[in-house]
Scaffold this motif. Structure first.
Motif, mmCIF file in Angstrom:
data_model
loop_
_atom_site.group_PDB
_atom_site.id
_atom_site.type_symbol
_atom_site.label_atom_id
_atom_site.label_comp_id
_atom_site.label_asym_id
_atom_site.label_seq_id
_atom_site.Cartn_x
_atom_site.Cartn_y
_atom_site.Cartn_z
ATOM 1 N N LEU A 126 58.978 138.416 -11.082
ATOM 2 C CA LEU A 126 57.719 137.859 -11.601
ATOM 3 C C LEU A 126 57.598 136.383 -11.258
ATOM 4 N N LYS A 127 56.409 135.978 -10.863
ATOM 5 C CA LYS A 127 56.188 134.547 -10.665
ATOM 6 C C LYS A 127 56.029 133.885 -12.031
ATOM 7 N N GLU A 128 56.394 132.620 -12.088
ATOM 8 C CA GLU A 128 56.453 131.929 -13.384
ATOM 9 C C GLU A 128 55.140 131.965 -14.181
ATOM 10 N N PRO A 129 53.986 131.683 -13.537
ATOM 11 C CA PRO A 129 52.756 131.700 -14.337
ATOM 12 C C PRO A 129 52.453 133.079 -14.919
ATOM 13 N N VAL A 130 52.804 134.120 -14.169
ATOM 14 C CA VAL A 130 52.554 135.481 -14.657
ATOM 15 C C VAL A 130 53.514 135.790 -15.809
ATOM 16 N N GLU A 131 54.779 135.415 -15.640
ATOM 17 C CA GLU A 131 55.768 135.640 -16.692
ATOM 18 C C GLU A 131 55.346 134.943 -17.992
ATOM 19 N N GLU A 132 54.883 133.719 -17.840
ATOM 20 C CA GLU A 132 54.455 132.943 -19.017
ATOM 21 C C GLU A 132 53.268 133.629 -19.705
ATOM 22 N N ALA A 133 52.292 134.041 -18.907
ATOM 23 C CA ALA A 133 51.095 134.665 -19.479
ATOM 24 C C ALA A 133 51.428 136.014 -20.123
ATOM 25 N N LEU A 134 52.365 136.765 -19.535
ATOM 26 C CA LEU A 134 52.749 138.053 -20.133
ATOM 27 C C LEU A 134 53.467 137.820 -21.460
ATOM 28 N N ASN A 135 54.275 136.777 -21.515
ATOM 29 C CA ASN A 135 54.935 136.449 -22.786
ATOM 30 C C ASN A 135 53.910 136.058 -23.855
ATOM 31 N N GLU A 136 52.877 135.346 -23.435
ATOM 32 C CA GLU A 136 51.808 135.005 -24.394
ATOM 33 C C GLU A 136 51.113 136.267 -24.885
ATOM 34 N N GLN A 137 50.957 137.222 -23.976
ATOM 35 C CA GLN A 137 50.282 138.464 -24.381
ATOM 36 C C GLN A 137 51.157 139.271 -25.334
ATOM 37 N N ILE A 138 52.470 139.236 -25.136
ATOM 38 C CA ILE A 138 53.369 139.905 -26.084
ATOM 39 C C ILE A 138 53.150 139.300 -27.473
ATOM 40 N N ASN A 139 53.081 137.975 -27.521
ATOM 41 C CA ASN A 139 52.853 137.308 -28.803
ATOM 42 C C ASN A 139 51.501 137.727 -29.397
ATOM 43 N N ALA A 140 50.467 137.793 -28.546
ATOM 44 C CA ALA A 140 49.128 138.159 -29.028
ATOM 45 C C ALA A 140 49.109 139.584 -29.582
ATOM 46 N N GLU A 141 49.858 140.489 -28.942
ATOM 47 C CA GLU A 141 49.888 141.877 -29.432
ATOM 48 C C GLU A 141 50.656 141.956 -30.758
ATOM 49 N N LEU A 142 51.722 141.159 -30.870
ATOM 50 C CA LEU A 142 52.467 141.149 -32.137
ATOM 51 C C LEU A 142 51.623 140.503 -33.243
ATOM 52 N N TYR A 143 50.835 139.497 -32.875
ATOM 53 C CA TYR A 143 49.910 138.908 -33.856
ATOM 54 C C TYR A 143 48.875 139.959 -34.283
ATOM 55 N N SER A 144 48.406 140.755 -33.317
ATOM 56 C CA SER A 144 47.456 141.829 -33.656
ATOM 57 C C SER A 144 48.096 142.783 -34.664
ATOM 58 N N GLU A 145 49.360 143.090 -34.445
ATOM 59 C CA GLU A 145 50.067 143.955 -35.402
ATOM 60 C C GLU A 145 50.019 143.333 -36.801
ATOM 61 N N TYR A 146 50.260 142.032 -36.864
ATOM 62 C CA TYR A 146 50.221 141.304 -38.142
ATOM 63 C C TYR A 146 48.827 141.365 -38.778
ATOM 64 N N VAL A 147 47.811 141.172 -37.937
ATOM 65 C CA VAL A 147 46.427 141.172 -38.444
ATOM 66 C C VAL A 147 46.115 142.524 -39.088
ATOM 67 N N TYR A 148 46.475 143.610 -38.379
ATOM 68 C CA TYR A 148 46.132 144.932 -38.905
ATOM 69 C C TYR A 148 46.979 145.302 -40.112
ATOM 70 N N LEU A 149 48.223 144.838 -40.143
ATOM 71 C CA LEU A 149 49.034 145.080 -41.344
ATOM 72 C C LEU A 149 48.439 144.346 -42.538
ATOM 73 N N SER A 150 47.957 143.135 -42.282
ATOM 74 C CA SER A 150 47.346 142.351 -43.353
ATOM 75 C C SER A 150 46.066 143.034 -43.835
ATOM 76 N N MET A 151 45.297 143.564 -42.894
ATOM 77 C CA MET A 151 44.079 144.290 -43.279
ATOM 78 C C MET A 151 44.444 145.550 -44.071
ATOM 79 N N SER A 152 45.533 146.201 -43.662
ATOM 80 C CA SER A 152 45.975 147.398 -44.384
ATOM 81 C C SER A 152 46.294 147.044 -45.842
#
Ligand code: FEO
Length: 181
Positions: free
Chosen positions: A2-28
């Motif tokens: 992976l090139k560095e900018p792509v790796e960085e952006a994919l890591n940000e997306q992992i965080n965003a998906e885990l935040y989404s998990e948090y959002v929906y758990l909070s809504m639950s």
């Protein structure tokens, strides 16, 4: 590799998906408090899906010999003024996630990273479904308005999402089983 900018952006997306998990758990948790177990169960199944989304990217980064770097997850909102407001926010959240995925695809193209772009196409299709599902339920909620009976009927319908093996809303639910998704 992976090139560095792509790796960085994919890591940000992992965080965003885990935040989404948090959002929906909070809504639950909010819906549980509101006495709407069907909504709560639906949101919990959605949280499980978000975790799976994060892991799909996590596994891809590793497969491409990249480095997964986990960072702190922001606190999600905890209160909404009405059951409909929470769902409206869920819909808006999905629209934001779609924009993030679109930006990632654009980056992968810029970097001539076909493997990442190919992996992301699954998310492109998934976001079409996620937005449509949230929009569909939100439309129903708008029709029902303040009618408590209507709200309970939707609650019953949403409670049918997934086979939770006797633990309503518990892990193991598969959104593909849903009658309202
Ligand atoms: Fe993982 Fe709901 O987007």
């Amino acid at each position: 590799m992976l090139k560095e900018p792509v790796e960085e952006a994919l890591n940000e997306q992992i965080n965003a998906e885990l935040y989404s998990e948090y959002v929906y758990l909070s809504m639950s948790a909010f819906y549980e408090e509101e006495g709407l177990p069907g909504f709560a169960s639906w949101m919990r199944a959605q949280a499980d899906e978000e975790h799976a989304h994060a892991m799909r990217i996590y596994d891809f980064v590793i497969e491409r010999d990249g480095r997964v770097t986990l960072t702190s997850i922001d606190s999600p909102p905890t209160e909404w003024s009405t059951p409909t407001d929470a769902f409206k926010e869920a819909y808006e959240h999905e629209v934001e996630i779609t924009e993030m995925i679109d930006d990632l695809v654009a980056l992968a193209r810029d970097e001539n990273d076909n493997a990442t772009e190919n992996m992301l196409q699954w998310f492109v299709a998934e976001q079409v479904e996620e937005e449509a599902t949230a929009q569909h339920i939100l439309d129903k909620l708008k029709h029902v308005g303040d009618d408590g009976t209507g709200l309970l009927m939707i609650d019953q319908e949403l409670g049918q999402r997934g086979d939770t093996g006797g633990n309503p809303g518990g892990p193991g639910g598969d959104a593909s089983d849903s009658t309202v998704e």
